[in-house]
Design an enzyme around this catalytic site. Structure first.
Site, short mmCIF file in Angstrom:
data_model
loop_
_atom_site.label_atom_id
_atom_site.label_comp_id
_atom_site.label_asym_id
_atom_site.label_seq_id
_atom_site.Cartn_x
_atom_site.Cartn_y
_atom_site.Cartn_z
CG HIS A 38 -0.38 0.12 2.54
ND1 HIS A 38 0.53 -0.77 3.06
CD2 HIS A 38 -0.58 1.05 3.51
CE1 HIS A 38 0.85 -0.40 4.28
NE2 HIS A 38 0.21 0.71 4.58
CG HIS A 54 -0.18 4.40 4.85
ND1 HIS A 54 -1.01 3.63 5.63
CD2 HIS A 54 -0.93 5.49 4.47
CE1 HIS A 54 -2.20 4.22 5.74
NE2 HIS A 54 -2.18 5.34 5.03
CG ASP A 72 4.94 2.85 7.25
OD1 ASP A 72 4.07 3.33 6.50
OD2 ASP A 72 4.68 2.06 8.17
CG HIS A 73 4.18 -0.31 4.17
ND1 HIS A 73 4.22 -1.63 4.53
CD2 HIS A 73 3.73 0.36 5.27
CE1 HIS A 73 3.79 -1.76 5.78
NE2 HIS A 73 3.49 -0.57 6.25
CG HIS A 84 -4.02 -0.06 6.35
ND1 HIS A 84 -3.96 0.01 7.73
CD2 HIS A 84 -2.94 0.66 5.92
CE1 HIS A 84 -2.90 0.72 8.08
NE2 HIS A 84 -2.27 1.13 7.00
CG ASP A 87 0.53 -1.21 7.71
OD1 ASP A 87 1.39 -2.09 7.95
OD2 ASP A 87 0.77 -0.01 7.73
CG HIS A 102 4.00 -2.36 10.88
ND1 HIS A 102 3.03 -1.56 11.45
CD2 HIS A 102 4.35 -1.73 9.74
CE1 HIS A 102 2.80 -0.52 10.66
NE2 HIS A 102 3.59 -0.59 9.62
ZN LIG Z 1 -0.14 1.67 6.58
#
Ligand SMILES: [Zn+2]
Length: 301
Positions: free
Chosen positions: A60, A62, A64-65, A140, A210, A268
């Protein structure tokens, strides 16, 4: 199949943990799953040869990914990569990459093959002779998919010492496929069971980045050999997990138990926790075969 952990943290930057990134080794090539900021440094640190990268899966958008993706692509380009690279990711990721390349004046030496993932349903995205990859929906705050990677059962292994030096290639392949070799009078000259052994059995890895606690995941990941599931919070913050569409360690363990997974790895972790022992305690109460993710660690299964 090998699963190496490169990042155990979540969105808020933490000195002791890096954002999500995982590398899967299948035969002689690599699949990168998620690519948080600085992933290329983690790959360097753990001596992973990025020239062997063939597929990148992004769960996805976000940061941090995937914030490490443009850096990694630029480095591959500087290394004069020419082999194509395949990226599977959410809608819009191709536009983001194209814009970053455009305004940095970067023209890639290699073909970037981008496929949009569908955040609904159980969808095959890749099938080759040796592997199969499917996506499944995660709940999510934005569109998000999990990944199920299957390494297919391998062909029979040849016992080279049982065969003459100039053994014909065509017979070699027949033995790998499980046949006996016969001569022109239909007499068996090489008995398969004597010249070969079983190949590796099928292996399956499920990756749940997530997501809120969601039992509908279970159907997609039944009986997997290895399940990675996010566990951002402890039970004490279960309400916080729900509001932010994340999972607690106990909930991740419950998914592993319901799916009859052989092994669970959790990660995570939220930056609010300085240590992670409690995650293990809470998860193991429900699913004993749980391991905490540790950066650099490689799981061979
Ligand atoms: Zn996320």
């Amino acid at each position: 199949m090998e699963f190496r952990i490169l990042g155990t943290g979540s969105a808020t930057p933490q000195l002791q943990r890096n954002p999500s990134a995982f590398v899967v080794t299948i035969d002689n090539f690599l699949v990168l799953i998620d690519c948080g900021e600085g992933t290329q440094y983690r790959l360097l640190e753990h001596k992973v040869k990025i020239s062997r990268l063939r597929y990148i899966l992004i769960s996805h958008l976000h940061g941090d990914h995937y914030f490490g993706l443009i850096g990694l692509l630029s480095t591959l380009n500087m290394q004069k990569r020419t082999e194509p690279l395949v990226i599977f990711g959410p809608k819009g990721l191709d536009e983001i990459i194209a814009l970053q390349l455009k305004y940095s004046g970067t023209i890639l030496n290699f073909k970037l093959d981008f496929s949009v993932t569908d955040p609904t349903g159980f969808n095959p995205i890749l099938e080759t002779e040796t592997i199969e990859i499917k996506t499944f929906p995660l709940k999510h705050r934005i569109d998000c998919t999990g990944f199920l990677l299957t390494k297919k059962k391998s062909k029979r292994k040849i016992l080279a010492e049982k065969l003459p030096e100039n053994f014909p290639a065509i017979f070699y392949k027949m033995l790998q496929d499980g046949h006996d070799i016969t001569d022109e009078l239909s007499r068996v000259t090489y008995i398969n069971a004597e010249c070969t052994t079983d190949g590796c059995s099928e292996k399956r890895l499920a990756y749940c980045s997530d997501t809120i606690y969601d039992e509908s995941i279970v159907d997609y990941i039944k009986d997997v050999d290895l399940l990675y599931h996010e566990a951002t919070f402890l039970t004490e913050q279960a309400e916080r997990a729900k509001v932010t569409f994340h999972t607690t360690a106990a909930q991740a363990a419950s998914i592993a138990q319901k799916a009859n997974a052989k092994q669970l790895i959790i990660g995570h972790f939220s930056s609010r926790y300085k240590t992670t022992e409690d995650f293990l305690v809470q998860a193991q109460e429900i699913f004993p075969n749980t391991t905490l993710s540790k950066e650099g660690e490689n799981f061979i299964f």
